[in-house]
Scaffold this motif. Structure first.
Motif, PDB file in Angstrom:
ATOM      1  N   SER A  12      -3.198  13.476   8.956  1.00 17.30           N
ATOM      2  CA  SER A  12      -3.297  12.313   8.113  1.00 17.30           C
ATOM      3  C   SER A  12      -3.095  11.071   9.047  1.00 17.30           C
ATOM      4  O   SER A  12      -2.507  11.035  10.092  1.00 17.30           O
ATOM      5  N   GLN A  13      -3.552   9.591   8.600  1.00 19.95           N
ATOM      6  CA  GLN A  13      -3.216   8.632   9.213  1.00 19.95           C
ATOM      7  C   GLN A  13      -1.772   8.324   9.451  1.00 19.95           C
ATOM      8  O   GLN A  13      -1.256   7.723  10.313  1.00 19.95           O
ATOM      9  N   GLU A  17     -13.350  11.504  13.717  1.00 19.48           N
ATOM     10  CA  GLU A  17     -14.182  11.267  12.280  1.00 19.48           C
ATOM     11  C   GLU A  17     -13.198  11.403  11.200  1.00 19.48           C
ATOM     12  O   GLU A  17     -12.197  12.293  11.254  1.00 19.48           O
ATOM     13  N   ARG A  18     -13.263  10.660  10.258  1.00 21.56           N
ATOM     14  CA  ARG A  18     -12.558  10.652   8.888  1.00 21.56           C
ATOM     15  C   ARG A  18     -13.125  11.794   7.909  1.00 21.56           C
ATOM     16  O   ARG A  18     -14.254  11.666   7.765  1.00 21.56           O
ATOM     17  N   ARG A  19     -12.278  12.514   7.462  1.00 24.02           N
ATOM     18  CA  ARG A  19     -12.731  13.644   6.586  1.00 24.02           C
ATOM     19  C   ARG A  19     -11.716  13.486   5.327  1.00 24.02           C
ATOM     20  O   ARG A  19     -10.707  13.143   5.375  1.00 24.02           O
ATOM     21  N   ARG A  20     -12.350  13.817   4.021  1.00 23.79           N
ATOM     22  CA  ARG A  20     -11.670  13.646   2.802  1.00 23.79           C
ATOM     23  C   ARG A  20     -10.497  14.855   2.761  1.00 23.79           C
ATOM     24  O   ARG A  20     -10.752  16.123   3.234  1.00 23.79           O
ATOM     25  N   PHE A  21      -9.445  14.661   2.181  1.00 22.07           N
ATOM     26  CA  PHE A  21      -8.469  15.573   2.180  1.00 22.07           C
ATOM     27  C   PHE A  21      -9.035  16.547   0.945  1.00 22.07           C
ATOM     28  O   PHE A  21      -9.679  15.938   0.089  1.00 22.07           O
ATOM     29  N   ASP A  32      -7.207  15.813  -2.420  1.00 18.39           N
ATOM     30  CA  ASP A  32      -6.865  14.384  -2.729  1.00 18.39           C
ATOM     31  C   ASP A  32      -8.142  13.464  -2.207  1.00 18.39           C
ATOM     32  O   ASP A  32      -8.030  13.306  -0.717  1.00 18.39           O
ATOM     33  N   ARG A  33      -9.018  12.986  -2.886  1.00 18.35           N
ATOM     34  CA  ARG A  33     -10.037  12.345  -2.568  1.00 18.35           C
ATOM     35  C   ARG A  33      -9.705  11.183  -2.091  1.00 18.35           C
ATOM     36  O   ARG A  33     -10.620  10.046  -1.657  1.00 18.35           O
ATOM     37  N   ARG A  34      -8.613  10.546  -2.598  1.00 18.05           N
ATOM     38  CA  ARG A  34      -8.180   8.901  -2.022  1.00 18.05           C
ATOM     39  C   ARG A  34      -7.717   8.818  -0.516  1.00 18.05           C
ATOM     40  O   ARG A  34      -7.783   8.095   0.064  1.00 18.05           O
ATOM     41  N   ARG A  35      -7.040  10.202   0.273  1.00 19.68           N
ATOM     42  CA  ARG A  35      -6.959  10.241   1.424  1.00 19.68           C
ATOM     43  C   ARG A  35      -7.737  10.925   2.239  1.00 19.68           C
ATOM     44  O   ARG A  35      -8.707  11.609   2.090  1.00 19.68           O
ATOM     45  N   TYR A  36      -7.538  10.353   3.607  1.00 16.86           N
ATOM     46  CA  TYR A  36      -8.367  11.152   4.650  1.00 16.86           C
ATOM     47  C   TYR A  36      -7.624  11.714   5.809  1.00 16.86           C
ATOM     48  O   TYR A  36      -6.414  11.748   6.089  1.00 16.86           O
TER      49      TYR A  36
END
Length: 152
Positions: free
Chosen positions: A53-54, A82-86, A89-93
């Motif tokens: 996570s960031q 690349e960023r991927r969705r959790f 939790d679709r709000r976090r990457y």
């Protein structure tokens, strides 16, 4: 210690940091990889820890969240991460290295190790431990400044 001595220590730390960053930048450029030393820190963390996570990246690299976000943007633009969705939790990457990012790390890591060895030539493990102790102590003299920050 005189005021002048204190000022010289800060200048010496700054000069050393700038010199090391320039050497790393040169090594990366010579290897044909367009990244900065700051981007290397995040790339290296992702290579070792895997997708993160960031927040985990900020904590693991001692950088603040906005800085990590900018670095991730740059690495993504360069197709190294690349960023991927959790999944839950679709709000976090989560941030992960791409295949190109893994290859860049594998290419650069030996050069990074060479620079680290060169920097510590003539110094001992106890020198390293003492430097780390001193820098930690200086940071501990400013505890209120550390709250909310992720910088070493």
């Amino acid at each position: 210690m005189s005021q002048l001595s204190y000022a010289n220590v800060g200048t010496m730390l700054d000069r050393t940091t700038r010199l090391l960053k320039a050497e790393f930048q040169r090594a990366f450029r010579d290897a044909g990889v367009d990244i900065t030393p700051e981007q290397w820190v995040v790339l290296d963390h992702l290579y070792k820890a895997g997708a993160s996570s960031q927040t985990d990246l900020a904590n693991g690299t001692f950088k603040d969240a906005p800085t990590v976000s900018r670095i991730i943007d740059k690495l993504a633009t360069k197709k190294l991460a690349e960023r991927r969705r959790f999944p839950n939790d679709r709000r976090r990457y989560m941030v992960a290295l791409t295949k190109a990012g893994e290859q860049a790390h594998e290419l650069l890591f030996p050069r990074v190790e060479e620079l680290r060895i060169r920097a510590w030539t003539g110094l001992t493990a106890s020198d390293y431990a003492e430097l780390t102790r001193l820098l930690d102590h200086i940071r501990e003299n400013f505890p209120q400044e550390e709250e909310g920050r992720q910088e070493p």
